[in-house]
Scaffold this active site. Structure first.
Site, PDB file in Angstrom:
ATOM      1  N   PHE A 164       0.857  -1.184   0.000  1.00 46.40           N
ATOM      2  CA  PHE A 164       0.000   0.000   0.000  1.00 46.40           C
ATOM      3  C   PHE A 164       0.900   1.242   0.000  1.00 46.40           C
ATOM      4  O   PHE A 164       1.850   1.316   0.787  1.00 46.40           O
ATOM      5  CB  PHE A 164      -0.939  -0.010   1.219  1.00 46.40           C
ATOM      6  CG  PHE A 164      -1.950   1.101   1.177  1.00 46.40           C
ATOM      7  CD1 PHE A 164      -2.930   1.121   0.195  1.00 46.40           C
ATOM      8  CD2 PHE A 164      -1.905   2.151   2.078  1.00 46.40           C
ATOM      9  CE1 PHE A 164      -3.855   2.158   0.122  1.00 46.40           C
ATOM     10  CE2 PHE A 164      -2.819   3.195   2.013  1.00 46.40           C
ATOM     11  CZ  PHE A 164      -3.797   3.196   1.031  1.00 46.40           C
ATOM     12  N   ASP A 168       1.319  -4.346   9.086  1.00 48.66           N
ATOM     13  CA  ASP A 168       0.186  -3.466   8.826  1.00 48.66           C
ATOM     14  C   ASP A 168      -1.060  -4.349   8.749  1.00 48.66           C
ATOM     15  O   ASP A 168      -1.190  -5.194   7.855  1.00 48.66           O
ATOM     16  CB  ASP A 168       0.416  -2.710   7.507  1.00 48.66           C
ATOM     17  CG  ASP A 168      -0.698  -1.715   7.218  1.00 48.66           C
ATOM     18  OD1 ASP A 168      -1.780  -1.829   7.832  1.00 48.66           O
ATOM     19  OD2 ASP A 168      -0.492  -0.825   6.367  1.00 48.66           O
ATOM     20  N   TYR A 213     -11.117   2.092  10.360  1.00 46.39           N
ATOM     21  CA  TYR A 213     -12.319   2.536   9.637  1.00 46.39           C
ATOM     22  C   TYR A 213     -12.743   1.583   8.534  1.00 46.39           C
ATOM     23  O   TYR A 213     -13.688   1.856   7.822  1.00 46.39           O
ATOM     24  CB  TYR A 213     -12.157   3.963   9.104  1.00 46.39           C
ATOM     25  CG  TYR A 213     -10.909   4.273   8.315  1.00 46.39           C
ATOM     26  CD1 TYR A 213     -10.744   3.800   7.017  1.00 46.39           C
ATOM     27  CD2 TYR A 213      -9.915   5.080   8.852  1.00 46.39           C
ATOM     28  CE1 TYR A 213      -9.615   4.117   6.282  1.00 46.39           C
ATOM     29  CE2 TYR A 213      -8.777   5.400   8.120  1.00 46.39           C
ATOM     30  CZ  TYR A 213      -8.637   4.912   6.843  1.00 46.39           C
ATOM     31  OH  TYR A 213      -7.524   5.228   6.115  1.00 46.39           O
ATOM     32  N   LYS A 214     -12.022   0.465   8.399  1.00 44.25           N
ATOM     33  CA  LYS A 214     -12.406  -0.538   7.407  1.00 44.25           C
ATOM     34  C   LYS A 214     -13.347  -1.540   8.086  1.00 44.25           C
ATOM     35  O   LYS A 214     -14.449  -1.178   8.473  1.00 44.25           O
ATOM     36  CB  LYS A 214     -11.157  -1.183   6.828  1.00 44.25           C
ATOM     37  CG  LYS A 214     -10.247  -0.167   6.110  1.00 44.25           C
ATOM     38  CD  LYS A 214      -8.978  -0.835   5.595  1.00 44.25           C
ATOM     39  CE  LYS A 214      -8.023   0.199   5.017  1.00 44.25           C
ATOM     40  NZ  LYS A 214      -8.529   0.822   3.789  1.00 44.25           N
ATOM     41  N   ARG A 255     -12.982  -4.324  -6.639  1.00 45.59           N
ATOM     42  CA  ARG A 255     -12.868  -4.970  -5.318  1.00 45.59           C
ATOM     43  C   ARG A 255     -14.237  -5.065  -4.667  1.00 45.59           C
ATOM     44  O   ARG A 255     -14.979  -4.076  -4.576  1.00 45.59           O
ATOM     45  CB  ARG A 255     -11.933  -4.181  -4.401  1.00 45.59           C
ATOM     46  CG  ARG A 255     -10.484  -4.178  -4.878  1.00 45.59           C
ATOM     47  CD  ARG A 255      -9.539  -3.671  -3.798  1.00 45.59           C
ATOM     48  NE  ARG A 255      -9.970  -2.388  -3.266  1.00 45.59           N
ATOM     49  CZ  ARG A 255      -9.357  -1.752  -2.277  1.00 45.59           C
ATOM     50  NH1 ARG A 255      -8.305  -2.312  -1.689  1.00 45.59           N
ATOM     51  NH2 ARG A 255      -9.787  -0.586  -1.853  1.00 45.59           N
TER      52      ARG A 255
END
Lengths: 405, 405
Positions: A128, A194, A219-220, A364
């Site tokens: 990422f 991560d 927040y995912k 996705r």
């Protein structure tokens, strides 16, 4: 992958037996929306809304500055960390909520540098982006070397600090944490994990797997709200060896002594730097209530079943997938490829199915197991099949683009 | 100091003519509370509550991930920065909201290091603790020297990076920014200003004064809410020379290209690292509406009048003050000394007057000019006089201790 669910009836049957099925009622998802973007921004829960309201009106509005004590704001970062701990296989006191993932990766990798065998920061060249940039910024400031690892090069044996996602934000593939840690320890490599695309969707056993450092986003799959503060994990014994390069006042052993000299707080608490954003942190505290009594294995099991539906039906439509077919090796999202992927995502959004797109051609689908049902996912694949058959993605105009992974 | 207000009648007369008097109605301060802690945590405004509600229910709850575009979340950090700019004498595009003061000081001082004449980080030995700790953490990681300056040693001529508050958190004394910058530039020193105790209470003219870098907090006089995100100022031309040591994905020139390589965004935007806490940021956006059309000079003028009342009456009670008597040299708070200061603060709180205490003997009264009146401050001094005369602070038991400066 061989999906057990090969019909709408079987999907409904699965839902009827699903022990997580009742959790959907905890969410405030608008009518007509099928939300496959929980891997990017989880939806609002009733408990998050209630807790944020309370923080705003009662705690700030009425309690005012007294709420640092009376509403327990001063301990909130650690308490919310303790609520996250069971979801990542950590012990109480090993997790604290603070800052963003970017800042936390910097703090952890910076603190790990003096303990690694080489002054070297490694990161995958397909990691990422923020993880790559932070590795570069840290190496530049600290006078170390940065190395981007090409696919297939694991770096565990190199003796530096390695930043690595447990679940790839692209393919959804899961890394074997325990095996990696064994090899890293032998070689004097320190891994900073991560967990952003993993926590809340796959079972993590950080303590048991010997993980020493990790950061992750809330927040995912954890549904903490837009830009909700991130967290830091440091294994209890390891934490005591570390100095945070960003020693803020709330990471001090006695913040209210207002000493000129810095004495780190015990354990992971030393990684708190400045004052946490209490309204956002309170929403996160509320959101985590939806996970009470839920095992990460059950979450992963259901995400796997939902992903199998997507992959098997995608195969039937001739769509390529970059996600592992073996659900045990796959996180909570699946990635499909289509040359007009962006337009397809838009066409789905026009019909109330929210998903996201990543360049160059990746669609996705986030399969958040806490609020999605097999019937919904089955219905999404019906729509997708229809959109591809009629090519109505060519006229898709309504723009929905996920701005945050 | 010679207060113009020497009686309750004169206080009322001042309030009747006060052009800021109408702003009080924008705040939701509980009945019976006189709030002298706005320098620590500003109170809730109606506009902050409305904006936070909207972010929670409509934007997150209904808009969901689409709100990154449809509700403008993606631009919010810069927009709120632009709302802060006129309060600190900056131009639009020179301020961005992100992270905490601690993290921002680190980013700015780290970015300034290669531009200073020496790899040296300086900070006053009586500076707010987090500024001292961050200076130390940075120097340690970056392989530089850290120097703590004793009182009276200004450091402008040393050729390193200097972190300095514009308004002292203890005495409330104001530093002459323009003079400091002139001397610093000649010597190759780069100053990172901490505006935490200044913004919203004193007129700041960063551009005109030649200030290059600053960070500040938004939850004090700006009333942004508990732990509301901080901000970064970088003078336009100077910003382009800087690399943030924490290059996060939202500080990238094209965050959604998901490049492996980092290209900084234009200007100050490069100092945004991770995703900002949107709920807290939205409350701050609402809070700043209360400042529309208000000049910082008017704020400082009124804070000075209120401070003069406190100092003159304190003198009459035999209380020592560490704040400058000249109101033009004083920020928004005044500090008094009393050997039983903590108990006195508690006794005041029992009667609804909230103030705070700093070791060893300092009583701080924050005189936020946006919501306090001269009559209120006059009344506070009546109560204080009575508490000291009757010594009823000795029985004060209700604990109110400000946890955050």
């Amino acid at each position: 992958m061989r999906s057990l669910i090969t019909s709408l009836d079987l999907a409904r049957h699965y839902d009827a037996e699903d022990p997580l099925g009742g959790r959907r009622a905890l969410f405030e998802i608008p009518e007509g929306v099928t939300y496959l973007v929980g891997h990017s921004l989880g939806p609002l829960t009733r408990s998050a809304a209630a807790r944020a309201d309370r923080a705003l009106r009662q705690e700030w509005g009425e309690g005012m500055v007294r709420s640092w004590n009376s509403a327990g704001w001063i301990d909130l970062a650690g308490e919310v960390g303790d609520a996250i701990a069971p979801l990542i296989g950590a012990a109480p006191g090993e997790v604290v909520v603070c800052d963003s993932v970017s800042v936390n990766l910097f703090k952890l990798a910076g603190a790990a540098l003096p303990l690694a065998r080489k002054r070297l920061v490694m990161v995958d060249d397909h990691e990422f982006p923020t993880d790559q940039y932070i590795a570069e910024g840290l190496a530049e400031l600290a006078g170390g070397e940065v190395r981007r690892l090409p696919a297939g090069e694991e770096g565990y044996g190199e003796g530096g600090v390695l930043i690595r996602s447990v679940v790839s934000y692209r393919s959804g593939e899961i890394v074997d944490v325990a095996a990696a840690e064994r090899r890293a320890r032998e070689a004097g490599t320190v891994i900073v994990w991560d967990l952003s695309h993993a926590a809340g969707a796959v079972p993590l056993n950080l303590s048991a797997d010997g993980a020493r450092l990790a950061a992750g986003c809330t927040y995912k799959y954890l549904n903490g709200g837009p830009g909700a503060p991130a967290y830091v994990y440091a294994a209890e014994a390891f934490a005591e060896k570390l100095s945070s390069p960003l020693p803020g006042w709330l990471g001090h052993a006695a913040p209210f002594a207002f000493d000129s000299g810095y004495t780190p707080a015990a354990g992971v608490q030393r990684f708190v730097a400045g004052t946490p954003p209490i309204l956002s942190l309170s929403a996160l505290a509320g959101a985590l209530e939806a996970f009470e009594g839920v095992s990460p294995s059950a979450l992963h099991g259901k995400a796997g079943v939902l992903g199998d539906i997507v992959l098997q039906r995608a195969e039937g439509m001739g769509l390529a997938a970059s996600s592992p077919k073996d659900r045990s090796k796959r996180g909570g999202h699946v990635s499909l490829s289509h040359e007009h992927g962006y337009a397809v995502v838009q066409a789905l959004a026009e019909e109330g199915v929210l998903s996201d797109f990543r360049t160059p051609d990746t669609i996705r689908f986030g399969l958040s197991p806490l609020f999605l049902s097999a019937e919904e996912v089955w219905g999404v694949m019906d729509r997708l099949e229809d959109i591809l058959r009629t090519k109505r993605y060519e006229e898709a105009r309504f723009q929905v683009r996920s701005k945050v992974t």
